[in-house]
Design an enzyme around this catalytic site. Structure first.
Site, PDB file in Angstrom:
ATOM      1  N   SER A  25      -5.652   1.782  -2.363  1.00 29.04           N
ATOM      2  CA  SER A  25      -4.972   2.126  -1.114  1.00 29.04           C
ATOM      3  C   SER A  25      -3.895   3.197  -1.241  1.00 29.04           C
ATOM      4  CB  SER A  25      -4.359   0.861  -0.502  1.00 29.04           C
ATOM      5  OG  SER A  25      -3.350   0.342  -1.339  1.00 29.04           O
TER       6      SER A  25
ATOM      7  N   CYS B 197      -5.832  -2.173  13.196  1.00 32.51           N
ATOM      8  CA  CYS B 197      -7.235  -2.263  12.755  1.00 32.51           C
ATOM      9  C   CYS B 197      -8.177  -1.657  13.784  1.00 32.51           C
ATOM     10  CB  CYS B 197      -7.608  -3.720  12.457  1.00 32.51           C
ATOM     11  SG  CYS B 197      -6.791  -4.322  10.953  1.00 32.51           S
TER      12      CYS B 197
ATOM     13  N   HIS C 114      -3.414   2.128   8.640  1.00 37.22           N
ATOM     14  CA  HIS C 114      -2.988   2.230  10.037  1.00 37.22           C
ATOM     15  C   HIS C 114      -2.139   3.478  10.256  1.00 37.22           C
ATOM     16  CE1 HIS C 114      -4.511  -1.681  10.154  1.00 37.22           C
ATOM     17  NE2 HIS C 114      -3.421  -2.396  10.290  1.00 37.22           N
TER      18      HIS C 114
ATOM     19  N   HIS D  28       0.821  -1.229   0.000  1.00 36.50           N
ATOM     20  CA  HIS D  28       0.000   0.000   0.000  1.00 36.50           C
ATOM     21  C   HIS D  28       0.852   1.275   0.000  1.00 36.50           C
ATOM     22  CE1 HIS D  28      -3.162  -2.824   1.026  1.00 36.50           C
ATOM     23  NE2 HIS D  28      -2.481  -3.209   2.077  1.00 36.50           N
TER      24      HIS D  28
ATOM     25  N   SER E  14       5.798  -2.673  12.200  1.00 36.88           N
ATOM     26  CA  SER E  14       5.746  -3.596  11.055  1.00 36.88           C
ATOM     27  C   SER E  14       6.920  -3.357  10.114  1.00 36.88           C
ATOM     28  CB  SER E  14       4.455  -3.368  10.261  1.00 36.88           C
ATOM     29  OG  SER E  14       3.355  -3.417  11.115  1.00 36.88           O
TER      30      SER E  14
ATOM     31  N   ASP F 274       3.226  -7.581  -0.039  1.00 32.24           N
ATOM     32  CA  ASP F 274       2.116  -7.512   0.918  1.00 32.24           C
ATOM     33  C   ASP F 274       0.912  -8.182   0.260  1.00 32.24           C
ATOM     34  OD1 ASP F 274       0.018  -6.904   2.592  1.00 32.24           O
ATOM     35  OD2 ASP F 274       0.500  -4.777   2.784  1.00 32.24           O
TER      36      ASP F 274
ATOM     37  N   ASN G 164       4.895 -11.065   8.818  1.00 37.84           N
ATOM     38  CA  ASN G 164       3.610 -10.984   9.520  1.00 37.84           C
ATOM     39  C   ASN G 164       3.682 -11.604  10.906  1.00 37.84           C
ATOM     40  OD1 ASN G 164       0.590 -10.519   9.475  1.00 37.84           O
ATOM     41  ND2 ASN G 164       0.678 -12.719   9.874  1.00 37.84           N
TER      42      ASN G 164
ATOM     43  N   GLU H  11       4.503  -9.265   4.129  1.00 41.02           N
ATOM     44  CA  GLU H  11       3.900  -8.440   5.178  1.00 41.02           C
ATOM     45  C   GLU H  11       2.683  -9.058   5.862  1.00 41.02           C
ATOM     46  OE1 GLU H  11       4.851  -5.458   6.239  1.00 41.02           O
ATOM     47  OE2 GLU H  11       3.059  -4.531   7.081  1.00 41.02           O
TER      48      GLU H  11
ATOM     49  N   HIS I 104      -7.490  -9.111   3.505  1.00 42.78           N
ATOM     50  CA  HIS I 104      -6.619  -8.644   2.413  1.00 42.78           C
ATOM     51  C   HIS I 104      -7.277  -8.637   1.040  1.00 42.78           C
ATOM     52  CE1 HIS I 104      -2.776  -7.427   0.790  1.00 42.78           C
ATOM     53  NE2 HIS I 104      -3.064  -8.195  -0.240  1.00 42.78           N
TER      54      HIS I 104
ATOM     55  N   ASP J 123       0.141  -4.475  14.508  1.00 45.03           N
ATOM     56  CA  ASP J 123      -0.458  -3.891  13.301  1.00 45.03           C
ATOM     57  C   ASP J 123      -1.850  -4.481  13.071  1.00 45.03           C
ATOM     58  OD1 ASP J 123      -1.152  -4.309  10.489  1.00 45.03           O
ATOM     59  OD2 ASP J 123       0.840  -3.688   9.875  1.00 45.03           O
ATOM     60  N   ASN J 124      -1.936  -5.819  13.028  1.00 41.82           N
ATOM     61  CA  ASN J 124      -3.216  -6.450  12.713  1.00 41.82           C
ATOM     62  C   ASN J 124      -4.259  -6.091  13.773  1.00 41.82           C
ATOM     63  OD1 ASN J 124      -1.108  -7.646  11.283  1.00 41.82           O
ATOM     64  ND2 ASN J 124      -2.130  -9.612  11.099  1.00 41.82           N
TER      65      ASN J 124
ATOM     66  N   GLN K  13      10.145  -5.333   8.521  1.00 40.35           N
ATOM     67  CA  GLN K  13      10.398  -5.453   7.074  1.00 40.35           C
ATOM     68  C   GLN K  13      11.850  -5.084   6.748  1.00 40.35           C
ATOM     69  OE1 GLN K  13       9.214  -6.632   4.418  1.00 40.35           O
ATOM     70  NE2 GLN K  13       6.982  -6.736   4.596  1.00 40.35           N
TER      71      GLN K  13
ATOM     72  N   SER L 210       1.533  -0.238  -5.417  1.00 38.47           N
ATOM     73  CA  SER L 210       0.635  -0.521  -4.306  1.00 38.47           C
ATOM     74  C   SER L 210       0.129  -1.954  -4.463  1.00 38.47           C
ATOM     75  CB  SER L 210      -0.525   0.463  -4.326  1.00 38.47           C
ATOM     76  OG  SER L 210      -1.084   0.550  -3.039  1.00 38.47           O
TER      77      SER L 210
ATOM     78  N   LYS M 107       4.703  -7.493  14.695  1.00 40.95           N
ATOM     79  CA  LYS M 107       3.867  -7.175  13.527  1.00 40.95           C
ATOM     80  C   LYS M 107       2.425  -7.606  13.810  1.00 40.95           C
ATOM     81  CE  LYS M 107       1.936  -6.981   9.419  1.00 40.95           C
ATOM     82  NZ  LYS M 107       0.553  -7.411   9.165  1.00 40.95           N
TER      83      LYS M 107
HETATM   84  P1  NAI Z   1      -6.013 -14.711  11.464  1.00 41.58           P
HETATM   85  O1  NAI Z   1      -5.750 -15.995  10.811  1.00 41.58           O
HETATM   86  O2  NAI Z   1      -5.361 -14.356  12.767  1.00 41.58           O
HETATM   87  O3  NAI Z   1      -7.597 -14.526  11.701  1.00 41.58           O
HETATM   88  C1  NAI Z   1      -8.582 -14.883  10.793  1.00 41.58           C
HETATM   89  C2  NAI Z   1      -9.686 -15.566  11.584  1.00 41.58           C
HETATM   90  O4  NAI Z   1     -10.807 -15.801  10.744  1.00 41.58           O
HETATM   91  C3  NAI Z   1      -9.241 -16.926  12.131  1.00 41.58           C
HETATM   92  O5  NAI Z   1      -9.407 -16.973  13.526  1.00 41.58           O
HETATM   93  C4  NAI Z   1     -10.130 -17.922  11.410  1.00 41.58           C
HETATM   94  O6  NAI Z   1     -10.470 -19.029  12.213  1.00 41.58           O
HETATM   95  C5  NAI Z   1     -11.347 -17.078  11.068  1.00 41.58           C
HETATM   96  N1  NAI Z   1     -12.106 -17.552   9.915  1.00 41.58           N
HETATM   97  C6  NAI Z   1     -11.644 -18.114   8.767  1.00 41.58           C
HETATM   98  N2  NAI Z   1     -12.655 -18.402   7.945  1.00 41.58           N
HETATM   99  C7  NAI Z   1     -13.789 -17.999   8.562  1.00 41.58           C
HETATM  100  C8  NAI Z   1     -15.149 -18.009   8.192  1.00 41.58           C
HETATM  101  N3  NAI Z   1     -15.543 -18.522   7.024  1.00 41.58           N
HETATM  102  N4  NAI Z   1     -16.057 -17.499   9.057  1.00 41.58           N
HETATM  103  C9  NAI Z   1     -15.670 -17.004  10.276  1.00 41.58           C
HETATM  104  N5  NAI Z   1     -14.378 -16.965  10.673  1.00 41.58           N
HETATM  105  C10 NAI Z   1     -13.448 -17.446   9.824  1.00 41.58           C
HETATM  106  O7  NAI Z   1      -5.682 -13.597  10.378  1.00 41.58           O
HETATM  107  P2  NAI Z   1      -5.532 -12.019  10.646  1.00 41.58           P
HETATM  108  O8  NAI Z   1      -4.108 -11.698  10.898  1.00 41.58           O
HETATM  109  O9  NAI Z   1      -6.563 -11.596  11.604  1.00 41.58           O
HETATM  110  O10 NAI Z   1      -5.846 -11.465   9.188  1.00 41.58           O
HETATM  111  C11 NAI Z   1      -7.139 -11.555   8.603  1.00 41.58           C
HETATM  112  C12 NAI Z   1      -7.081 -10.926   7.208  1.00 41.58           C
HETATM  113  O11 NAI Z   1      -6.790  -9.536   7.333  1.00 41.58           O
HETATM  114  C13 NAI Z   1      -5.990 -11.498   6.307  1.00 41.58           C
HETATM  115  O12 NAI Z   1      -6.461 -11.499   4.979  1.00 41.58           O
HETATM  116  C14 NAI Z   1      -4.866 -10.490   6.465  1.00 41.58           C
HETATM  117  O13 NAI Z   1      -3.974 -10.549   5.379  1.00 41.58           O
HETATM  118  C15 NAI Z   1      -5.631  -9.215   6.548  1.00 41.58           C
HETATM  119  N6  NAI Z   1      -4.991  -8.068   7.193  1.00 41.58           N
HETATM  120  C16 NAI Z   1      -5.512  -6.848   6.878  1.00 41.58           C
HETATM  121  C17 NAI Z   1      -5.010  -5.710   7.455  1.00 41.58           C
HETATM  122  C18 NAI Z   1      -5.573  -4.388   7.087  1.00 41.58           C
HETATM  123  O14 NAI Z   1      -4.964  -3.377   7.393  1.00 41.58           O
HETATM  124  N7  NAI Z   1      -6.710  -4.321   6.452  1.00 41.58           N
HETATM  125  C19 NAI Z   1      -3.905  -5.756   8.435  1.00 41.58           C
HETATM  126  C20 NAI Z   1      -3.466  -7.104   8.738  1.00 41.58           C
HETATM  127  C21 NAI Z   1      -3.999  -8.207   8.143  1.00 41.58           C
END
Ligand code: NAI
Length: 483
Positions: free
Chosen positions: A81, A240, A399, A53, A407, A139, A226, A201, A346, A235-236, A411, A76, A231
């Site tokens: 983003s 968020c 963020h 991003h 984070s 990322d 990650n 990332e 993501h 960050d997550n 990196q 990006s 991180k």
């Molecule tokens: P995580 O693996 O810690 O959490 C995801 C959770 O969703 C897990 O606990 C899993 O059991 C649950 N899950 C999976 N399928 C499901 C379903 N069908 N219904 C209900 N729950 C379900 O992953 P994290 O780190 O929380 O990341 C989640 C997403 O967010 C990823 O795609 C990651 O890349 C993205 N992300 C986005 C950020 C942003 O700034 N927008 C920052 C960091 C991560």
């Protein structure tokens, strides 16, 4: 100096530079790494293709990599983003002018089309002159996927024809690879052979890397940034917790207090989202597939329910799973009039946008960029943010700097490590691996951020350290500790 780049408007550079200057103050980790390693130039000779991003915080990361000696090209990793003023400022550079840019080639603007997105990703991997990139900073894994799929299809002698199962995005991706191979039939073999490694990332990108490694198809070593504690647990979660609300407010300005909010997924991202919605006074319901995370949510005081059962009560639905089809077209038809649905995971497949578009009699009205009202045949409607793409970067600016400093310090350290020692990141058969950074570096990143918050760390005495079985200087926890 002249170089190729593609951004919205270089005239935005001054505004971007002011924001970068303020962000530097909030990014003590990156600034400390510049001070520590600037003279030694550990990234001299590194040619980094970065896909992340293109925000103000990323600008500070890019300029840190340059300060450590790297050459960089940047795109990006999401069509919505980019902060255009940050992109412009990075191109112009701290010492350049609009007429004579001295910075880094950036290929990114807010609101790219899908073909443009993949052209930008191709552009960061296509270096002028004979030498290609030797490092990727990714990322979500799109730059890594382009190199891997490009090489796979190059070896197969063709890009598979686009079929009905392909998402729109994958169809566009195939078209891009086809074009690149028509222009340069050995492009992806050559590029992949030059790459020492990738630092990734996010959760979703890391997931892709482990899948490649397990299949024996990973072409170069990877560091999983990650899963540095500093991180994903920061960050997550805390990122968020800040930027979800920011996105909702900027997009809709709807009062959150008293509303019912459903958060799908109670991983690191979901935990931060649920906490911030509750902090605003929402009644939060969590959906989970993992019993451990479901139990955590229940013990944190949230109702845990199935999407099918609670969708009709929700005023706000947020997906944070990294999974696909979490909110289906049927769910959206069952939502309350004017309910808001948004994704912070993501990729854009958590909400079935294609299915929504196929609902009989549905119409789409743009309220403003990245905010759309979808009206059903019965006259009720729902509000969808960022077309189902990650809303904290599509509707807000992602963020804040301080959390991104954690984070991006990871990196930067990962880039230095992998660039210097790519051979250390292979298994006993010489196959590339996916590895996290050692714990002492994770602790170092945290340490670099304590002063700025006025936190005073207690120092272990030698006898106490012996009692605990650790070194006075750390690491303080075993690898299996979960924080
Ligand atoms: P995580 O693996 O810690 O959490 C995801 C959770 O969703 C897990 O606990 C899993 O059991 C649950 N899950 C999976 N399928 C499901 C379903 N069908 N219904 C209900 N729950 C379900 O992953 P994290 O780190 O929380 O990341 C989640 C997403 O967010 C990823 O795609 C990651 O890349 C993205 N992300 C986005 C950020 C942003 O700034 N927008 C920052 C960091 C991560």
């Amino acid at each position: 100096m002249s170089f190729d780049f593609q951004v919205k408007d270089l005239a935005l550079a001054e505004a971007g530079r002011h924001q970068i200057r303020l962000a530097e103050h909030e990014m003590p980790g990156l600034m400390a790494l510049r001070a520590e390693y600037g003279a030694a130039q550990p990234l001299k000779g590194a040619r980094i293709a970065g896909s992340l991003h293109m925000t103000v915080q990323t600008a500070v990361l890019i300029e840190t990599l340059v300060a450590l000696g790297a050459q960089v090209r940047w795109a990006s990793c999401n069509i919505f983003s980019t902060q255009d003023e940050a992109a412009a400022a990075v191109v112009v550079g701290p010492a350049g002018t609009i007429e004579n840019p001295q910075g880094v080639p950036v290929f990114a603007w807010k609101g790219e089309s899908l073909p443009e997105y993949w052209e930008c990703t191709d552009a960061i991997l296509t270096w002028p002159g004979a030498e290609g990139p030797n490092m990727i900073l990714d990322d979500g894994g799109d730059a890594t996927m382009l190199v891997h799929k490009g090489r796979e299809w190059e070896a197969a002698g063709q890009v598979p024809p686009t079929d009905e199962q392909d998402s729109e995005e994958f169809g566009v991706f195939k078209a891009l690879v086809r074009t690149t191979l028509a222009q340069d039939p050995q492009k992806w073999t050559r590029i992949s052979e030059g790459i020492k490694g990738v630092t990734e990332e996010t959760t979703t990108g890391v997931h892709r890397l482990y899948q490649l490694a397990e299949a024996g198809e990973l072409l170069f070593p990877a560091i999983n940034v990650n899963d540095s504690v500093t991180k994903s647990k920061f960050d997550n979660k805390y990122g968020c917790r800040h930027s979800l609300i920011d996105g909702l407010n900027r997009a809709t300005d709807v009062l959150i207090g008293g509303k019912v909010a459903v958060v799908a997924g109670y991983g690191d991202v979901g935990k931060g989202c649920a906490e911030s919605l509750r902090g605003q006074g929402a009644r939060v319901i969590v959906t989970e597939i993992d019993p451990i995370c479901a139990l955590q949510a229940a013990m944190d005081g949230y109702q845990v329910a199935r999407m099918d059962d609670v969708i009709g009560q929700a005023d706000i639905v947020i997906t944070a799973t990294g999974c696909f089809d979490v909110v289906t077209a049927e769910h959206m038809q069952a939502m309350k009039n004017k309910a808001i649905v948004a994704n912070i995971g993501h990729f854009d497949n958590e909400i079935d946008m294609a299915g929504l578009g196929r609902v009989d009699g549905i119409t789409k009205t743009e309220i403003k960029p990245q905010v759309h009202e979808w009206t059903f045949a019965d006259g009720t409607s729902i509000i969808v943010l960022s077309e189902g793409r990650l809303m904290n970067l599509g509707n807000a600016t992602g963020h804040p700097s301080f959390v991104m400093s954690n984070s991006f310090s990871n990196q930067t350290i990962a880039q230095m490590e992998l660039f210097a020692h790519p051979d250390a990141y292979v298994d006993e058969h010489g196959k590339p691996t996916v590895t996290t950074l050692p714990k002492h570096l994770d602790e170092k990143v945290a340490r670099l951020h304590l002063d700025a918050l006025g936190a005073e760390l207690t120092e272990l005495r030698k006898d106490q350290a012996e009692y605990l079985g650790v070194d006075v200087a750390g690491p303080f926890k075993p690898e299996h500790y979960r924080y």
